[in-house]
Structures are given as structure tokens and as C-alpha cells.
Motif scaffolding. Structure first.
Motif, short mmCIF file in Angstrom:
data_model
loop_
_atom_site.label_atom_id
_atom_site.label_comp_id
_atom_site.label_asym_id
_atom_site.label_seq_id
_atom_site.Cartn_x
_atom_site.Cartn_y
_atom_site.Cartn_z
N SER A 17 48.58 4.54 -30.64
CA SER A 17 48.76 4.06 -29.26
C SER A 17 47.46 4.22 -28.47
O SER A 17 47.08 3.33 -27.70
N ILE A 18 46.78 5.34 -28.67
CA ILE A 18 45.50 5.56 -27.98
C ILE A 18 44.45 4.56 -28.47
O ILE A 18 43.70 3.99 -27.67
N VAL A 19 44.40 4.32 -29.78
CA VAL A 19 43.45 3.35 -30.32
C VAL A 19 43.70 1.96 -29.73
O VAL A 19 42.76 1.26 -29.35
N HIS A 20 44.97 1.54 -29.62
CA HIS A 20 45.29 0.23 -29.04
C HIS A 20 44.80 0.16 -27.58
O HIS A 20 44.25 -0.86 -27.16
N TYR A 21 44.98 1.22 -26.84
CA TYR A 21 44.50 1.30 -25.46
C TYR A 21 42.98 1.13 -25.43
O TYR A 21 42.44 0.34 -24.64
N PRO A 27 35.19 -3.22 -24.87
CA PRO A 27 34.91 -4.42 -25.67
C PRO A 27 33.93 -4.20 -26.83
O PRO A 27 33.90 -4.99 -27.77
N GLU A 28 33.14 -3.13 -26.79
CA GLU A 28 32.18 -2.85 -27.86
C GLU A 28 32.85 -2.35 -29.14
O GLU A 28 32.20 -2.23 -30.18
N LEU A 29 34.14 -2.02 -29.06
CA LEU A 29 34.85 -1.49 -30.22
C LEU A 29 35.44 -2.60 -31.07
O LEU A 29 35.88 -3.62 -30.57
N SER A 30 35.46 -2.35 -32.38
CA SER A 30 36.14 -3.23 -33.33
C SER A 30 36.98 -2.35 -34.24
O SER A 30 36.49 -1.33 -34.75
N PHE A 31 38.23 -2.73 -34.44
CA PHE A 31 39.17 -1.95 -35.24
C PHE A 31 38.85 -2.05 -36.72
O PHE A 31 38.66 -3.13 -37.25
N SER A 32 38.78 -0.90 -37.37
CA SER A 32 38.59 -0.87 -38.82
C SER A 32 39.96 -1.01 -39.48
O SER A 32 40.85 -0.18 -39.27
N ILE A 33 40.11 -2.05 -40.27
CA ILE A 33 41.39 -2.32 -40.94
C ILE A 33 41.44 -1.52 -42.23
O ILE A 33 40.56 -1.65 -43.08
N SER A 34 42.45 -0.69 -42.35
CA SER A 34 42.62 0.13 -43.55
C SER A 34 43.24 -0.68 -44.68
O SER A 34 43.88 -1.70 -44.45
N PHE A 170 50.01 10.90 -21.70
CA PHE A 170 49.39 9.80 -22.44
C PHE A 170 48.22 9.16 -21.67
O PHE A 170 47.15 8.97 -22.22
N SER A 171 48.43 8.85 -20.39
CA SER A 171 47.38 8.18 -19.62
C SER A 171 46.12 9.05 -19.50
O SER A 171 45.00 8.54 -19.55
N ALA A 172 46.30 10.35 -19.36
CA ALA A 172 45.15 11.26 -19.27
C ALA A 172 44.41 11.34 -20.61
O ALA A 172 43.18 11.35 -20.64
N ALA A 173 45.15 11.37 -21.70
CA ALA A 173 44.53 11.41 -23.04
C ALA A 173 43.73 10.12 -23.26
O ALA A 173 42.60 10.17 -23.78
N CYS A 174 44.30 8.98 -22.89
CA CYS A 174 43.59 7.70 -23.03
C CYS A 174 42.30 7.69 -22.22
O CYS A 174 41.25 7.26 -22.71
N GLN A 175 42.39 8.14 -20.97
CA GLN A 175 41.23 8.17 -20.08
C GLN A 175 40.13 9.08 -20.65
O GLN A 175 38.96 8.71 -20.66
N GLU A 176 40.52 10.24 -21.14
CA GLU A 176 39.55 11.18 -21.70
C GLU A 176 38.86 10.57 -22.92
O GLU A 176 37.64 10.65 -23.07
#
Length: 185
Positions: A17-21, A27-34, A170-176
């Protein structure tokens, strides 16, 4: 070779959930597909959710030394990151974000110590983790107990990561996580 961000946690701690956020916000991130050895589920897409290799296909890739990291999580249930994923993301000029288990995350960090920021998502407690896993409704009593036993072992390794983020709110973890990664990039 670009930068890499590893997000690891026990199952149910909220890492996906954090990765999706983060993917929506940075925008500089790209998801590594396992890659995995299991069958594709109805709602999953090949090359988007996973590379579905099957058991034999996965074992062939191991023999070819095609993995950055891999693990046999349960008997004939393999998960891993193909070296080609790092190349694909690097060719896009992006920072790869890896949603991987604790052993996989530490293996990536070991292979790319300078290029990698490793983040451990800490659940508030094992009891809350059990609640979250139970609420998913996808675990048998036996698989729930295996996940909880694994979680206790994984939590013991959290100090091997660059940063630990408590996922209590959750929102604080995402922000951090967003602040840490933005600074790292």
C-alpha cells in the motif's frame, strides 16, 4: 546504474500500500516487477503484477543466474527480482522501487550498497499484524501462523535496513517514506 529503493516488511505490515502511494506521488520512481513461480490469479496481469514463470521456468532462470535476488518462500513457491528489471528501470532513467520480502531486500542492499536506500516498514505490533492478516480473509489458520512466525524473525532484522518506518498511522508512514525517498533521489 540508477538508484534503488527497497521497501521490505513482514506480510501485512502495509508495504505494498505504501509503495502504491509512493508511485503516485514520486514520478521519478518505477516499480520493479517481481517474478514468481505460481499461477496468475484472475485479477493479475503478466508483466504488470508479476512475471509468471512457473516452477520449471523459475528454476531455469536460477540456473542462468538471471536473478538479482530470489527465494523459495515455501516448497516450490519462488519469488525473485530479475537482473533485467534493474536494467529496464535504469534505461528509463528512473529510480527503481522494490516491494520485496526482508531477505530479498537485504540481498539487493548487499549487491548495491551505495545505490540503494533500504526501508523497513514496521507494524505497530504482532497482534495488529495478525488482525490485518485475518481481515484480509485470504489466510488459513496454518498459513496465518507461518506468516506470523516469519514476521517475528523479520522484525529482528529491521536494524539491518537504512531506515525503519513505523506504520501505525498509514498517512504518516506514507509521508515519512516520501520525504526520505525524495531526499535520497
Amino acid at each position: 546504474m540508477g538508484k534503488l529503493v527497497v521497501i521490505s516488511a513482514p506480510s501485512g505490515a502495509g508495504k505494498t500500500s505504501i509503495v502504491h502511494y509512493l508511485l503516485k506521488k514520486i514520478p521519478e520512481l518505477s516499480f520493479s516487477i517481481s517474478a514468481c513461480s505460481r499461477e496468475k490469479r484472475e485479477n493479475e496481469t503478466e508483466g504488470k503484477d508479476y512475471y509468471f514463470l512457473g516452477v520449471d521456468g523459475f528454476k531455469n532462470k536460477i540456473e542462468e543466474d538471471a536473478f538479482l535476488e530470489w527465494e523459495e518462500v515455501y516448497k516450490n513457491q519462488f519469488y525473485g527480482t530479475l537482473n533485467s528489471e534493474v536494467d529496464r528501470i535504469s534505461n528509463l532513467g528512473k529510480t527503481g522501487v522494490f516491494d520485496v520480502d526482508v531477505v530479498g531486500g537485504l540481498n539487493i542492499k548487499k549487491r548495491y550498497p551505495k545505490e540503494c536506500l533500504s526501508i523497513f516498514i514496521m507494524p505497530p505490533s504482532v497482534d495488529i499484524l495478525k488482525e490485518r492478516l485475518t481481515d484480509r480473509g485470504s489466510e488459513s489458520d496454518k498459513s496465518l501462523q507461518i506468516r506470523l512466525d516469519n514476521a517475528e524473525q523479520e522484525i529482528l532484522r529491521s536494524n539491518e535496513f537504512d531506515m525503519v518506518i513505523l506504520n501505525d498511522v498509514f498517512s504518516a508512514a506514507c509521508q515519512e517514506a516520501q520525504e526520505l525517498i525524495t531526499k535520497f533521489i
